[in-house]
Motif scaffolding. Structure first.
Motif, PDB file in Angstrom:
ATOM      1  N   UNK A 124       3.637  -8.087 -12.906  1.00 16.89           N
ATOM      2  CA  UNK A 124       2.984  -7.032 -13.681  1.00 16.89           C
ATOM      3  C   UNK A 124       4.024  -5.987 -14.060  1.00 16.89           C
ATOM      4  N   UNK A 125       3.670  -5.156 -14.991  1.00 13.75           N
ATOM      5  CA  UNK A 125       4.562  -4.076 -15.397  1.00 13.75           C
ATOM      6  C   UNK A 125       4.730  -3.104 -14.235  1.00 13.75           C
ATOM      7  N   UNK A 126       5.959  -2.630 -14.047  1.00 10.68           N
ATOM      8  CA  UNK A 126       6.236  -1.729 -12.935  1.00 10.68           C
ATOM      9  C   UNK A 126       7.389  -0.807 -13.305  1.00 10.68           C
ATOM     10  N   UNK A 127       7.268   0.453 -12.921  1.00  8.78           N
ATOM     11  CA  UNK A 127       8.315   1.432 -13.237  1.00  8.78           C
ATOM     12  C   UNK A 127       8.780   2.084 -11.938  1.00  8.78           C
ATOM     13  N   UNK A 130       4.458  -4.777   1.307  1.00  9.97           N
ATOM     14  CA  UNK A 130       4.987  -3.469   0.909  1.00  9.97           C
ATOM     15  C   UNK A 130       4.507  -3.028  -0.468  1.00  9.97           C
ATOM     16  N   UNK A 131       4.321  -3.972  -1.406  1.00  7.61           N
ATOM     17  CA  UNK A 131       4.003  -3.618  -2.789  1.00  7.61           C
ATOM     18  C   UNK A 131       2.640  -4.119  -3.252  1.00  7.61           C
ATOM     19  N   UNK A 132       1.928  -4.797  -2.402  1.00  8.59           N
ATOM     20  CA  UNK A 132       0.640  -5.359  -2.795  1.00  8.59           C
ATOM     21  C   UNK A 132       0.807  -6.785  -3.280  1.00  8.59           C
ATOM     22  N   UNK A 133      -0.205  -7.576  -3.015  1.00 13.46           N
ATOM     23  CA  UNK A 133      -0.155  -8.985  -3.423  1.00 13.46           C
ATOM     24  C   UNK A 133       0.001  -9.102  -4.927  1.00 13.46           C
ATOM     25  N   UNK A 171      10.128 -13.598   3.068  1.00 14.68           N
ATOM     26  CA  UNK A 171      10.478 -12.636   2.030  1.00 14.68           C
ATOM     27  C   UNK A 171       9.274 -12.347   1.148  1.00 14.68           C
ATOM     28  N   UNK A 172       8.528 -13.384   0.777  1.00 17.41           N
ATOM     29  CA  UNK A 172       7.332 -13.189  -0.053  1.00 17.41           C
ATOM     30  C   UNK A 172       6.292 -12.341   0.681  1.00 17.41           C
TER      31      UNK A 172
END
Length: 162
Positions: free
Chosen positions: A87-90, A45-48, A38-39
């Motif tokens: 990290x911040x994510x929208x 998909x979203x970057x390390x 899962x990690x």
């Protein structure tokens, strides 16, 4: 009379021990492998570094409905995971893809992911996921069957503005 009592006692002991006996009968990879996969899936998909799998619990397995006649090598593994945002994510950015890619990547229904905020999420926010993963059993053990590549590796949502 004593025979009847012994039967009742034996039945009660069997019922109490049944969950313990069945706990070793689960299909699919080990819990640590599921969490690791899962990690890896989230990182690719979203970057390390965007997500950290904090807690992971397996909820059971069943044969995949797409197995052909006589084929029983693919299994659905259900899970619950707590993810921590690093990290911040929208997800609702005007030029982003919204929440849909995350739901599809994790095989989670609309209500299967809790904690995503329309205004964006901040570092340390916890996201709760009820999803599933597909695995195939082969000669060398269990291997993850990737999600639809068009969904799983599509462009990630746009990060929040600074």
């Amino acid at each position: 009379m004593i025979c009847l009592l012994k039967k009742r006692c034996s039945a009660r002991i069997f019922i109490l021990l049944l969950p313990v006996l069945l706990s070793g009968c689960s299909r699919g990879p080990a819990l640590s492998e599921l969490q690791h996969n899962l990690q890896v899936q989230l990182d690719s998909a979203f970057g390390d570094g965007l997500w950290q799998v904090q807690h992971f619990k397996r909820y059971g397995t069943q044969p995949w409905m797409g197995n052909t006649a006589g084929e029983r090598d693919q299994w659905v593994v259900y899970y619950h995971a707590e993810l921590r945002l690093r990290r911040e994510w929208r997800f609702a950015a005007w030029n982003g893809q919204g929440r849909s890619p995350l739901h599809q990547l994790l095989n989670a229904a609309e209500r299967g992911i809790e904690g995503l905020e329309a205004s964006g999420n901040r570092p340390g926010d916890s996201i709760s996921v009820h999803g599933f993963a597909l695995y195939r059993q082969g000669d060398n053990g269990w291997s993850a069957v990737p999600a639809d590549p068009a969904v799983a590796l599509s462009a990630a949502p746009v990060p929040a503005a600074d």
